[in-house]
Each structure stands twice: as C-alpha cells, then as structure tokens.
Design an enzyme around this catalytic site. Structure first.
Site, PDB file in Angstrom:
ATOM      1  NE  ARG A  78      21.750  19.840  65.364  1.00  0.00           N
ATOM      2  CZ  ARG A  78      22.087  18.587  65.632  1.00  0.00           C
ATOM      3  NH1 ARG A  78      22.857  17.901  64.815  1.00  0.00           N
ATOM      4  NH2 ARG A  78      21.670  18.001  66.744  1.00  0.00           N
TER       5      ARG A  78
ATOM      6  CE  LYS B 118      11.453  17.397  70.472  1.00  0.00           C
ATOM      7  NZ  LYS B 118      12.713  16.648  70.493  1.00  0.00           N
TER       8      LYS B 118
HETATM    9  N1  BES Z   1      15.168  20.129  71.916  1.00  0.00           N
HETATM   10  C1  BES Z   1      15.677  18.897  71.500  1.00  0.00           C
HETATM   11  C2  BES Z   1      16.724  18.289  72.424  1.00  0.00           C
HETATM   12  C3  BES Z   1      16.291  17.926  73.824  1.00  0.00           C
HETATM   13  C4  BES Z   1      16.064  16.609  74.152  1.00  0.00           C
HETATM   14  C5  BES Z   1      16.199  18.883  74.807  1.00  0.00           C
HETATM   15  C6  BES Z   1      15.726  16.276  75.436  1.00  0.00           C
HETATM   16  C7  BES Z   1      15.844  18.551  76.105  1.00  0.00           C
HETATM   17  C8  BES Z   1      15.605  17.239  76.419  1.00  0.00           C
HETATM   18  C9  BES Z   1      16.340  19.033  70.117  1.00  0.00           C
HETATM   19  O1  BES Z   1      15.824  20.009  69.309  1.00  0.00           O
HETATM   20  C10 BES Z   1      16.182  17.720  69.451  1.00  0.00           C
HETATM   21  O2  BES Z   1      15.076  17.283  69.304  1.00  0.00           O
HETATM   22  N2  BES Z   1      17.273  17.101  69.046  1.00  0.00           N
HETATM   23  C11 BES Z   1      17.241  15.858  68.387  1.00  0.00           C
HETATM   24  C12 BES Z   1      18.337  15.885  67.345  1.00  0.00           C
HETATM   25  C13 BES Z   1      18.309  14.740  66.411  1.00  0.00           C
HETATM   26  C14 BES Z   1      17.061  14.746  65.551  1.00  0.00           C
HETATM   27  C15 BES Z   1      19.550  14.819  65.547  1.00  0.00           C
HETATM   28  C16 BES Z   1      17.483  14.744  69.409  1.00  0.00           C
HETATM   29  O3  BES Z   1      18.268  14.936  70.325  1.00  0.00           O
HETATM   30  O4  BES Z   1      16.853  13.693  69.286  1.00  0.00           O
HETATM   31 ZN    ZN Z   2      14.175  19.419  68.136  1.00  0.00          ZN
END
Ligand code: BES
Ligand code: ZN
Ligand code: ZN
Length: 496
Positions: free
Chosen positions: A351, A277
């Site tokens: 997931r 990230k």
């Molecule tokens: N933990 C994150 C989602 C999240 C985002 C939680 C903002 C709280 C606040 C999750 O694991 C994630 O990073 N999801 C990705 C999925 C994508 C790569 C398909 C996302 O939402 O960008």
């Molecule tokens: Zn994630």
C-alpha cells in the site's frame, strides 16, 4: 500455436487427436460427437451406458481410433449440465482437454464447436472462449531445468461448418490476444526474484512498449527522489537492487479527456522487511508483482487491439528486504501526495508503494483508476483462491469493473469501504498508518489506498488469493494465473 479453420467434419479430419463434447443431460452423443461415435461403432455410447463417460465438467476420456477414423485419438470432454454451461465453463472444459492432449504428446488437435453454445452465444465469443481455453490450459511455465523437453501443441483445427471465415478470424484474433497477454503475465509472475529484479521488470516493460508502440518512462532513484516519491524509496531501502517507477502510456483517443489509470503492485520479492515473514512459503513472494504483471499483460493487449481510449499504466517496482538501511516500524514517511504515513508494519509495504503510484497517476491525468495488487493475506481468508476482492470509492466505477470481469470470465466480489472503516488507518502521529492489526485486513488495505485516490474513482482489486493456483485447474495450470489481465483488457475496450 497456429489456428486453422476446417469445413471438414472432425470424423474425417487427420489430426493427432480431436476433442468432442458430451453433457450430463444426454444419454446419447450429439452433433459432431455423434458422428465420431458412429464411426467408432458406438464405442462412446457403450462407455456412456456403462457410466464411464458421464459428461461432467472437467471430465476428459481419451479413446483410441481403432483404425476407424483418420485422427489417432478422441478426447471426449464433459461440459456438465447444459443449462449451467456458459463461456467460462466451456473455456475450463476445453483447457482441461488441451492440457491432457499436450501431456500425451499431441501436436495437431481438432476441436468441435458445441452446437448449443453457438445457438446461445455470440459466435465470436464462443470461438474466443475455445481459443482461450486451449492457449491458457496448455500454457507451460518457464523452466530452468537443463534437460527440459517441452511437448508443445503446434496446430489446432477448429471445425465450423456454417460460420463465415470473418467470424472465425475475429474470434481467433481476440482469443489469442487475451490468452497471450495472460500468459505473458504468468511468465513474469513465475520468474524467480533473482532474475526478475525491479530493473529487469522495467526492461520487460520497455520491450512491450517497443513492440506495441507505447510511450514509456522509467524513473530511477534520482528521479524518484526529485519527485519526492518517498514511499517507494523507503520500502526499497532494505535491498541492494534499486527501485523503479515504470510508466507506460497509450493515447488511442486524443479527442477525449478521459484517461484510464492502471496501477500494479510490482514488489518483485517481499520478505516482509524487518517484521520478516515466516520461512515457510516465503518463496511464493516472488509473485508479489502479479499486479504489475497483470497491468503489463493488459498493456500488451491494449497496444495490439488499439481500442479508442487513453490508458496510462504505473508500476511501482521494488524489493522489500531487510538490509541495514531497511525502513523500520515506527518510521514516518512523507509520500508523493504530501500525506504522512506511520509505518506500523513493514510487511504492509504494498500500500505504501501504491500510494505514490496512485497519486502520480492522478498527476498524469488519470480520471478513473484501477489498482491490482497481491495486497493482503486477509483477502484469502475472506474469499479463498477463486475470487478477487474488489473495493471502490465509486459505485458506478465499481459496477463497470464488475461488468468487465464478468465478460472476461474472472470472479470478483465487493467488500465495503464504509466511512467508519477510516478509523482503521488513522495514526496518532501522522496522517495515516499502514496497518491497524487484525480486523478486516483486506478492507484496511483498500481504505488506505482510497486516501490517495481522493475524489478520483478508484477500484482496488486485491488478487492475493487469485494470483496463483495450487493445482492444475481448468484454464489455470499450477502456479501463476495471470489474474485480472482479461478484466483489464475488457475494461479498456469498454472505456472511452
Ligand atoms: N504480499 C503480501 C500479501 C500476500 C499474502 C500476497 C499472501 C500473496 C499471498 C503483503 O505485502 C503482506 O504481507 N500483507 C500483510 C499485511 C499486514 C502486515 C497488515 C498480510 O497480509 O499479512
Ligand atoms: Zn508484505
Ligand atoms: Zn507484499
């Protein structure tokens, strides 16, 4: 915080402060606020006529007593329009007032019960809402500052002239259980990633189990490997802190075959993995176990309230980091269910770990499932910070969870899971892939989880937007909110 019943009118109660209510519809004060106004020689009235007190929702005006009443301060608290006032708004208004009272050092507080709420709603529910308002609104997050001097409320008097003691006691008990379970979840979600590692989360679960007499089983790496829980194992490989699968159970209805399975995403820190990230706000990913926190908070309350139902809670706990053994994009994993998953994005880790947990919940006999997860940024784009995304493979079960959320005063909104979306999670080289790029990101998450629930009814709650609040707002002090705890408790109380 101790709750006490008083039959005295608030105008004669000797506390540090009292809360009285005003609404937008009235030009003059009503009920208890009117008695206090009279005692204060109509000072509240003059502020109303000057437009300084309007009665709007969230408005709190702190007045002194000018030596006219025993309590030192009066907090005139707005409830908004009377025809719009419901238990949720009452809770938020009380929370704003309680937080302000605490901030100015008030330790003993008296509260009036708005007369028109008692006329409209069940009295136990009104008292529960007031208790939740005070205990949720005045919650202070754990601090690691070395010189912290906490200002804490000690006693709250509820002024009820006619309601029986038993109604008071029932409302207090329920309000306290709901609020304290929520505050427990807030505490867990607020803890830094270096303190709350997967094994520490498991220890917290153990403490709850011991306190409430629940059964607990904690899988360490060896047992995860024996069971073939390769989803959870894969995600955790980038971290030196080993994963845990935490299983709590409560069998309050041994005569019933129905078992509620609560599954909570317990990623104690999510860096995104190798597809890392951006640095900004990555710190907030210590809260990526808010789903697990919600499930643990709910189990704490279920263990205390002992409803006539069976509940199992499954929490896959791990960190998603970038160590030399980290799972890679392009890897194929064989999950506990036997289904294979192509890793398309290492940041869609939630997931993958939930897949193993959902399959295992079924294996343990869950007949209805709810998973709670901070799963996607996409749900925040869709619904913002006010509402959790709800997805389901079973309309009736979806309706039941929506009903529980409405009673609990939490907001959920359904996103569709039409068959056509299935194409989004199909892989060319495995049964499934964990991400398909941009469109309908929240639904992709739901569709992926649905493949593991198969024909067991599943509700997926995506709480990425609601798990934390950027500012003090009603029952939510800035930070972790404890999203979904009260919905899960309500659901368990209605289950069976
Ligand atoms: N933990 C994150 C989602 C999240 C985002 C939680 C903002 C709280 C606040 C999750 O694991 C994630 O990073 N999801 C990705 C999925 C994508 C790569 C398909 C996302 O939402 O960008
Ligand atoms: Zn994630
Ligand atoms: Zn995550």
């Amino acid at each position: 915080m101790e709750w006490k019943l008083t039959r005295e009118p608030l105008a004669s109660l000797a506390a540090d402060a009292i809360i009285v209510f005003h609404t937008e519809d009235r030009e003059s004060t009503q009920g208890c606020a009117h008695e206090v106004n009279q005692a204060l020689e109509y000072r509240i009235s003059s502020l109303i006529s000057e437009g300084e007190i309007r009665g709007s929702l969230g408005e709190v005006t702190i007045l002194h007593n000018w030596g006219k009443i025993p309590s030192k301060r009066v907090l005139v608290t707005g409830l908004g329009k009377e025809d719009k006032t419901d238990l949720r708004r009452l809770k938020n208004a009380v929370a704003e007032a309680a937080r302000k009272a605490q901030a100015v050092g008030i330790k003993q507080l008296g509260i009036d019960c708005p007369f028109y709420m008692i006329e409209r709603y069940n009295s136990v529910d009104v008292i529960q809402a007031i208790v939740e308002g005070v205990e949720l609104g005045s919650y202070q997050h754990h601090s690691y500052k070395s010189d912290i001097k906490k200002k804490e409320m000690e006693v709250v008097w509820l002024s009820l002239d006619e309601l029986p003691q038993s109604v008071f006691e029932a409302g207090i008990e329920r309000g306290q259980v709901f609020a304290r379970a929520t505050n427990l979840a807030r505490f867990l979600a607020h803890e830094p990633g270096n303190y709350l590692t997967p094994d520490k989360l498991a220890e917290q679960a153990k403490q709850i189990a011991e306190k409430r007499g629940l059964s607990i089983d904690i899988f360490t790496k060896d047992r995860l490997a024996e069971h073939g829980m390769n989803g959870l194992l894969a995600v955790s490989r980038g971290s030196a802190n080993p994963p845990r699968m935490i299983i709590l159970s409560y069998y309050g209805a041994p005569d019933s075959k129905e078992v509620l399975g609560l599954v909570g995403k317990g990623v104690t820190f999510d860096s995104g993995g190798l597809q890392i990230k951006p640095g900004a706000k990555m710190d907030t990913m210590k809260g990526d176990m808010a789903g697990a926190a919600a499930v643990l908070g709910a189990m704490d309350a279920i263990g205390k309230l002992k409803p006539h139902c069976n509940v199992i809670a499954i929490i896959p706990a791990c960190e998603n980091l970038t160590g030399s053994d980290a799972y890679r994009p392009g890897d194929v994993l064989q999950t506990y269910s036997g289904k294979t998953v192509e890793v398309h994005h290492t940041d869609a880790e939630g997931r993958i770990v939930l897949a193993d947990a959902i399959s295992y919940a079924k294996r343990l006999g869950a007949t209805k499932l709810v998973d709670v997860a901070t799963l996607t940024g996409a749900v925040v784009v869709a619904l913002g910070y006010e509402t959790a995304g709800l997805m389901t493979n079973d309309d009736e079960w979806g309706h039941e969870v929506k009903t529980a959320a409405r009673i609990a005063g939490e907001r959920v909104w359904e996103l569709p899971m039409y068959d056509e979306y299935e194409a989004y999670v199909k892989s060319e080289i495995a049964d499934l892939k964990n991400d398909a790029g941009s469109p309908a990101g929240a639904i992709q998450g739901g569709m992926f989880l649905k493949q593991f629930a198969e024909d067991t009814p599943l509700v997926h709650l995506d709480i990425a937007g609601t798990a934390s609040s950027g500012k003090n707002n009603g029952i939510h002090p800035k930070g972790a909110t404890g999203s979904s705890v009260r919905t899960l408790i309500q659901l368990a109380m209605r289950f069976g």
